[in-house]
Scaffold this motif. Structure first.
Motif, PDB file in Angstrom:
ATOM      1  N   ALA A 203      51.340  -7.229   1.482  1.00  0.00           N
ATOM      2  CA  ALA A 203      50.434  -8.330   1.838  1.00  0.00           C
ATOM      3  C   ALA A 203      49.061  -7.805   2.239  1.00  0.00           C
ATOM      4  N   SER A 204      49.023  -6.717   3.006  1.00  0.00           N
ATOM      5  CA  SER A 204      47.745  -6.142   3.435  1.00  0.00           C
ATOM      6  C   SER A 204      46.968  -5.610   2.240  1.00  0.00           C
ATOM      7  N   HIS A 205      47.684  -4.989   1.317  1.00  0.00           N
ATOM      8  CA  HIS A 205      47.022  -4.449   0.130  1.00  0.00           C
ATOM      9  C   HIS A 205      46.388  -5.558  -0.712  1.00  0.00           C
ATOM     10  N   SER A 206      47.001  -6.747  -0.718  1.00  0.00           N
ATOM     11  CA  SER A 206      46.437  -7.858  -1.495  1.00  0.00           C
ATOM     12  C   SER A 206      45.091  -8.315  -0.934  1.00  0.00           C
ATOM     13  N   TYR A 207      44.844  -8.071   0.351  1.00  0.00           N
ATOM     14  CA  TYR A 207      43.575  -8.469   0.981  1.00  0.00           C
ATOM     15  C   TYR A 207      42.576  -7.318   1.062  1.00  0.00           C
ATOM     16  N   TRP A 208      43.062  -6.135   1.441  1.00  0.00           N
ATOM     17  CA  TRP A 208      42.157  -5.022   1.744  1.00  0.00           C
ATOM     18  C   TRP A 208      42.514  -3.761   0.963  1.00  0.00           C
ATOM     19  N   GLY A 209      42.974  -3.941  -0.272  1.00  0.00           N
ATOM     20  CA  GLY A 209      43.374  -2.794  -1.081  1.00  0.00           C
ATOM     21  C   GLY A 209      42.244  -1.805  -1.316  1.00  0.00           C
ATOM     22  N   ASP A 210      41.008  -2.291  -1.350  1.00  0.00           N
ATOM     23  CA  ASP A 210      39.874  -1.399  -1.612  1.00  0.00           C
ATOM     24  C   ASP A 210      39.524  -0.525  -0.413  1.00  0.00           C
ATOM     25  N   SER A 211      39.834  -0.996   0.791  1.00  0.00           N
ATOM     26  CA  SER A 211      39.417  -0.248   1.972  1.00  0.00           C
ATOM     27  C   SER A 211      40.541   0.566   2.625  1.00  0.00           C
ATOM     28  N   LEU A 212      41.790   0.128   2.467  1.00  0.00           N
ATOM     29  CA  LEU A 212      42.896   0.811   3.132  1.00  0.00           C
ATOM     30  C   LEU A 212      43.123   2.206   2.555  1.00  0.00           C
TER      31      LEU A 212
END
Length: 470
Positions: A203-212
């Motif tokens: 779920a986190s990757h779907s929102y912030w995949g570019d920054s994580l």
């Protein structure tokens, strides 16, 4: 907040607005200072809309889960998933010793009173032994027997079949609160405590995949960590994981100085044995938090109460040694930091929310289901700048389904003054924009409240009378 009255608005008040307060609605309308809440957006997308449409699992995750479930060949899988779902939903907290003692004393007193009323020739010692046995029997019958869940591979597969899609829906809806209200937030590090099947990472990757850049998943269950890794690799050991930089651990990082931008514990507090264990875990997670701490539980009375325990721990208690002095503030869903008004209601109803989702495509599954959950998001430092830009606006949370009727809308809201209020919004009283935005809000969304400091005490008294008459 005695000197302040609230004017309820579900929209941008670009023109004169009717007078509305959190405790009632005035029929008198007077021009007020215009406040742009819409910021050029359509009513259906105003800043308070947090809810998501019906969610689906990412295709890679769904395919991997189905592959694992079919290859495991768990017998009577459908029955096992129903039993596990019911068990998890009905789970309660462990009753502490002090509560048990208080209940035992109360039962013993009640039984002695009944014995004294019905019998005159009482052998005190025999009656005392008899009552003690009855008290123990009653406590065993009525006390919830909490036991820890031990996940082996088979139970992990059953959990995947029953909870993967629903857990993902609850996590993604909760994280959307941060994504929507703090669009500048771009976390580089994530800690998932009690990671289970890794739904938080997806779920986190779907929102912030570019920054994580780093996602640490901590779970004491080895079989669950293995299943989570298999999901990331599409159930192919030789394949590269769909999400990079995910690391699985059995224990939290030891150093108290190691912090993560985003810390999440989804359906984890209920797996901890007692109040002290949960309090220690919350303090530990808060030490690891650099920006946001997200806690998610089932939308039951027990789940809500555990979250309120955690809320009180971070707002009212202090650790002996503090490494990050920035204070905790409530980011969501509460619109205040006062005592939860739902806890004072009788009968007690939990503060929960709903997220529709499509379950795993397995035999016997409905096309659409709804996850009911409770959540709490705590933030370090001050509220987000995006909200501060709209001067004079505070937000109330819609805590029940919005009732849309002919030419009016009923909203039940938790207001910034810590009160639960029922609002009736009409185009005649509040203007076309207010009415349209109210109709486009739903359970879990936020509704803007326009503040105005009353300069005339008589005018304030008049507003209160109007509210009482409504």
């Amino acid at each position: 907040m005695a000197s302040r009255s609230y004017k309820v608005c579900a929209v941008c008040l670009r023109t004169a607005v009717s007078r509305t307060v959190c405790r009632g609605v005035s029929t008198a309308a007077s021009p007020q200072t215009s406040v742009d809440v819409l910021k050029g957006k359509p009513h259906r997308k105003h800043d308070g809309v947090i809810n998501l449409k019906t969610l689906r699992l990412p295709e890679e995750l769904q395919n991997a889960a189905r592959s694992i479930i079919y290859s495991s060949q768990v017998k009577q899988l459908s029955d096992h998933t129903k039993k596990l779902t019911n068990y998890l939903w009905s789970r309660k907290r462990l009753v502490d010793n002090q509560t048990l003692r208080q209940k035992a004393v109360s039962l013993e007193k009640e039984m002695w009173e009944k014995a004294m009323q019905t019998r005159t020739d009482i052998d005190d010692q025999a009656m005392s032994d008899h009552i003690r046995r009855k008290v123990l029997t009653e406590l065993k019958r009525t006390t919830y027997h909490w036991t820890p869940l031990r996940y082996d591979e088979e139970l992990g597969v059953v959990y995947m079949a029953s909870r993967l899609a629903g857990g993902y829906a609850a996590v993604k809806r909760s994280l959307n609160e941060i994504k929507k209200r703090d669009p500048m937030f771009a976390p580089q590090t994530l800690l998932d405590f009690g990671s289970g099947l890794g739904t938080v990472a997806w779920a986190s990757h779907s929102y912030w995949g570019d920054s994580l850049k780093e996602m640490v998943c901590v779970d004491s269950s080895g079989p669950m960590n293995i299943l989570a890794e298999r999901l990331l690799k599409g159930d192919d050991e030789k394949a590269e994981p769909h999400i990079k930089h995910v690391y699985f651990r059995h224990f939290l990082p030891v150093s108290p100085k190691v912090q993560f931008d985003l810390v999440v514990a989804a359906f984890t507090l209920s797996e901890l044995q007692g109040v002290k264990d949960r309090e220690d875990a919350v303090f530990t997670l808060w030490r690891k938090t650099s920006s946001y701490l997200v806690l998610i539980e089932n939308g039951t009375m027990e789940g809500h109460q555990m979250l309120m325990e955690a809320r009180d721990t971070l707002l009212k208690k202090r650790e002996a040694m503090v490494h990050d002095p920035r204070p905790a503030s409530v980011f969501a869903p509460c619109s205040h930091e006062l005592k939860c008004p739902k806890l004072a209601q009788r009968p007690f109803l939990p503060c929960n929310f709903q997220q529709p989702y499509h379950p795993l495509h397995l035999p016997g599954r409905n096309e659409r289901q709804t996850e009911k959950f409770s959540y709490l998001i705590m933030k370090r430092s001050e509220p987000v700048e995006a909200e501060a830009e709209t001067e004079g606006v505070e937000w109330a949370r819609v805590v029940a389904p919005v009732l849309r009727r002919t030419r009016h809308v009923h909203c039940r809201m938790c207001c910034p003054d810590g009160q639960l209020q029922n609002m009736v919004v009409t185009a005649g009283k509040h203007g076309r924009d207010v009415y349209r935005c109210a109709r486009n809000s739903d359970w879990g969304d936020q509704v803007p409240i326009i503040q105005r400091i009353e300069e005339d005490e008589n005018e304030e008294d008049e507003i209160q009378k109007d509210g009482d008459a409504e």
